[in-house]
Structures are given as C-alpha cells and as structure tokens.
Design a protein around this motif. Structure first.
Motif, PDB file in Angstrom:
ATOM      1  N   UNK A  86     114.676  10.632-106.260  1.00 22.69           N
ATOM      2  CA  UNK A  86     114.024  10.978-104.998  1.00 22.69           C
ATOM      3  C   UNK A  86     115.002  11.613-104.004  1.00 22.69           C
ATOM      4  N   UNK A  87     116.231  11.124-103.967  1.00 22.27           N
ATOM      5  CA  UNK A  87     117.212  11.725-103.066  1.00 22.27           C
ATOM      6  C   UNK A  87     117.533  13.154-103.483  1.00 22.27           C
ATOM      7  N   UNK A  88     117.603  13.403-104.796  1.00 24.55           N
ATOM      8  CA  UNK A  88     117.804  14.777-105.264  1.00 24.55           C
ATOM      9  C   UNK A  88     116.627  15.662-104.869  1.00 24.55           C
ATOM     10  N   UNK A  89     115.449  15.051-104.734  1.00 25.55           N
ATOM     11  CA  UNK A  89     114.265  15.788-104.307  1.00 25.55           C
ATOM     12  C   UNK A  89     114.200  15.981-102.799  1.00 25.55           C
ATOM     13  N   UNK A  90     115.204  15.488-102.072  1.00 24.56           N
ATOM     14  CA  UNK A  90     115.265  15.692-100.628  1.00 24.56           C
ATOM     15  C   UNK A  90     114.631  14.592 -99.798  1.00 24.56           C
ATOM     16  N   UNK A  91     114.363  13.444-100.395  1.00 26.38           N
ATOM     17  CA  UNK A  91     113.720  12.345 -99.666  1.00 26.38           C
ATOM     18  C   UNK A  91     114.756  11.357 -99.149  1.00 26.38           C
ATOM     19  N   UNK A  92     114.435  10.743 -98.025  1.00 23.82           N
ATOM     20  CA  UNK A  92     115.254   9.678 -97.453  1.00 23.82           C
ATOM     21  C   UNK A  92     114.718   8.370 -98.038  1.00 23.82           C
ATOM     22  N   UNK A  93     115.591   7.544 -98.602  1.00 26.15           N
ATOM     23  CA  UNK A  93     115.122   6.342 -99.302  1.00 26.15           C
ATOM     24  C   UNK A  93     115.828   5.085 -98.817  1.00 26.15           C
ATOM     25  N   UNK A  94     115.146   3.980 -99.013  1.00 27.10           N
ATOM     26  CA  UNK A  94     115.707   2.644 -98.832  1.00 27.10           C
ATOM     27  C   UNK A  94     115.222   1.804-100.005  1.00 27.10           C
ATOM     28  N   UNK A  95     115.972   0.748-100.322  1.00 27.10           N
ATOM     29  CA  UNK A  95     115.633  -0.121-101.442  1.00 27.10           C
ATOM     30  C   UNK A  95     115.229  -1.507-100.960  1.00 27.10           C
ATOM     31  N   UNK A 164      98.192   5.637-106.364  1.00 33.23           N
ATOM     32  CA  UNK A 164      98.405   6.237-107.681  1.00 33.23           C
ATOM     33  C   UNK A 164      99.291   5.302-108.485  1.00 33.23           C
ATOM     34  N   UNK A 165      99.374   5.548-109.778  1.00 31.82           N
ATOM     35  CA  UNK A 165     100.205   4.742-110.666  1.00 31.82           C
ATOM     36  C   UNK A 165     101.019   5.649-111.582  1.00 31.82           C
ATOM     37  N   UNK A 166     102.142   5.123-112.032  1.00 32.24           N
ATOM     38  CA  UNK A 166     103.020   5.815-112.969  1.00 32.24           C
ATOM     39  C   UNK A 166     103.572   4.773-113.928  1.00 32.24           C
ATOM     40  N   UNK A 167     103.397   5.005-115.216  1.00 29.58           N
ATOM     41  CA  UNK A 167     103.882   4.062-116.226  1.00 29.58           C
ATOM     42  C   UNK A 167     105.358   4.279-116.498  1.00 29.58           C
ATOM     43  N   UNK A 168     106.086   3.180-116.642  1.00 29.02           N
ATOM     44  CA  UNK A 168     107.474   3.216-117.096  1.00 29.02           C
ATOM     45  C   UNK A 168     107.450   3.207-118.616  1.00 29.02           C
ATOM     46  N   UNK A 169     108.322   3.900-119.297  1.00 28.93           N
ATOM     47  CA  UNK A 169     109.278   4.861-118.761  1.00 28.93           C
ATOM     48  C   UNK A 169     108.569   6.152-118.348  1.00 28.93           C
ATOM     49  N   UNK A 170     109.225   6.929-117.493  1.00 27.23           N
ATOM     50  CA  UNK A 170     108.635   8.165-116.983  1.00 27.23           C
ATOM     51  C   UNK A 170     109.710   9.243-116.925  1.00 27.23           C
ATOM     52  N   UNK A 171     109.257  10.480-116.823  1.00 30.37           N
ATOM     53  CA  UNK A 171     110.181  11.606-116.665  1.00 30.37           C
ATOM     54  C   UNK A 171     110.429  11.804-115.167  1.00 30.37           C
ATOM     55  N   UNK A 172     111.650  12.144-114.795  1.00 35.34           N
ATOM     56  CA  UNK A 172     111.950  12.348-113.367  1.00 35.34           C
ATOM     57  C   UNK A 172     111.007  13.349-112.690  1.00 35.34           C
ATOM     58  N   UNK A 173     110.694  14.432-113.385  1.00 29.99           N
ATOM     59  CA  UNK A 173     109.820  15.436-112.774  1.00 29.99           C
ATOM     60  C   UNK A 173     108.402  14.897-112.541  1.00 29.99           C
ATOM     61  N   UNK A 174     107.958  13.963-113.388  1.00 27.32           N
ATOM     62  CA  UNK A 174     106.631  13.359-113.206  1.00 27.32           C
ATOM     63  C   UNK A 174     106.613  12.497-111.946  1.00 27.32           C
ATOM     64  N   UNK A 175     107.679  11.742-111.731  1.00 22.97           N
ATOM     65  CA  UNK A 175     107.786  10.937-110.510  1.00 22.97           C
ATOM     66  C   UNK A 175     107.740  11.846-109.289  1.00 22.97           C
ATOM     67  N   UNK A 176     108.528  12.902-109.285  1.00 17.86           N
ATOM     68  CA  UNK A 176     108.552  13.818-108.141  1.00 17.86           C
ATOM     69  C   UNK A 176     107.194  14.479-107.911  1.00 17.86           C
ATOM     70  N   UNK A 177     106.515  14.859-108.978  1.00 21.23           N
ATOM     71  CA  UNK A 177     105.178  15.476-108.849  1.00 21.23           C
ATOM     72  C   UNK A 177     104.208  14.510-108.176  1.00 21.23           C
ATOM     73  N   UNK A 178     104.234  13.246-108.587  1.00 20.46           N
ATOM     74  CA  UNK A 178     103.321  12.266-108.005  1.00 20.46           C
ATOM     75  C   UNK A 178     103.639  12.004-106.537  1.00 20.46           C
TER      76      UNK A 178
END
Length: 184
Positions: A86-95, A164-178
């Motif tokens: 997500x950070x590579x996608x330009x998002x600000x994140x916290x855990x 929305x939902x995303x099953x693990x494991x996932x591709x990085x691009x799929x996470x970013x698309x969602x």
C-alpha cells in the motif's frame, strides 16, 4: 482530537458562516458548543464525514485523509507485507494488531479504509465490523476484509457490513485494485 471552528468550516466550504450555522441547527453537521459564549466547534472526523455524506470534495488541506489506510492483522509479517504494497501505491498507513487497537485507531488515525483480517485473538474481525458499523461517525470508513478463512466466512463478513473481501494468499496488484475501487 482536532477541532475546527464554524468560521474555518465556512472558509473550507466557500460558504457564508450563517450557512454553516444552519447546517449545524438542522443536524446536517455535528458540533458542540464551548462553555461561555457558546461558539461552535466541529470535530475533524465529523467535518470529513459531512463532506463525504454530501459529496463535497475535501479541501486540499485534508485530502491526505482520503489516502489513509488502517491495516488490521495479528500476523505481523502479513501486516508488514500489506503495508509495503500500500505504501508503494502511495497510501499513508498505520498498523493495528488486534481488534481493540483497530477500534482506537479508527478514531485517532481517521482512515478512509481498513484492511481487516477476520481471525484474530480477542475481538475478531466480525466484531470489528460490527463496532465500526454501529458508530455513525465512522460511516465513511470502508472495510476490505483480507482473510484466509473459507468463502462462507467471507460472505458472513459482507453480510455484517464489510465493503469487499480478498482471499489470502493474494497478488499485490489485486490488493491495490480493490483498494482503488473502494476509495473512488
């Protein structure tokens, strides 16, 4: 928690102060009155929710709030992996590593989206969804469940209020698309 004056809200929205006061009087915009003179103060979260609810673009000063993502997963390596993507996608994140932290950080960090694992100790993901959906000031918060649980549990999360939902494991691009789809 950061607050704004009704005058600041008027400037940000490019409207007259009287218009903001009418919004407050009609319960469109939540506020509280200071003791003494009774001046109105608006919590930043309430201002952002108001702007979202009425489809008003956020002023430039607050635009970064629409790129904030809270990552909730008790598995630290998975949380760190999601964060890197997500950070590579330009998002600000916290855990947050559990449901209780997620609840607290949803108020302090003011994310636009939460990625949420369902299986966590203590307060599980379904309880987090319930907590968020029961709080009107968190109404704009999108929830993307990211879980390795079976399809029936993912459907249960959608029924509980996940966006929305995303099953693990996932591709990085799929996470970013969602994420992009949810933050449009």
């Amino acid at each position: 928690m950061e607050t704004l004056t009704s005058g600041e809200v008027a400037k940000f929205c490019n409207v007259n102060l009287r218009t903001v006061i009418r919004w407050i009087e009609k319960d469109h915009l939540k506020s509280f009155k200071l003791p003494g003179r009774g001046n109105n103060r608006i919590l930043l979260a309430d201002f952002i929710n108001f702007m979202h609810e009425y489809h008003i673009p956020l002023p430039e000063k607050f635009s970064h709030y629409s790129r904030r993502i809270l990552i909730v997963d008790d598995e630290k390596p998975m949380a760190a992996s999601i964060q890197r993507i997500l950070q590579r996608g330009g998002y600000e994140t916290e855990l947050a590593y559990d449901g209780f932290q997620a609840g607290e950080m949803s108020h302090s960090f003011l994310p636009a989206l939460m990625t949420l694992d369902l299986q966590m100790p203590g307060m599980d993901g379904l309880k987090v969804i319930e907590y968020v959906r029961d709080r009107p000031h968190l109404a704009r918060l999108k929830i993307l469940v990211v879980s390795a649980l079976p399809e029936n549990k993912l459907q249960q999360a959608l029924s509980a209020g996940a966006d929305d939902v995303l099953s693990k494991p996932f591709k990085p691009e799929t996470l970013l698309e969602k994420v992009i789809l949810q933050l449009k």
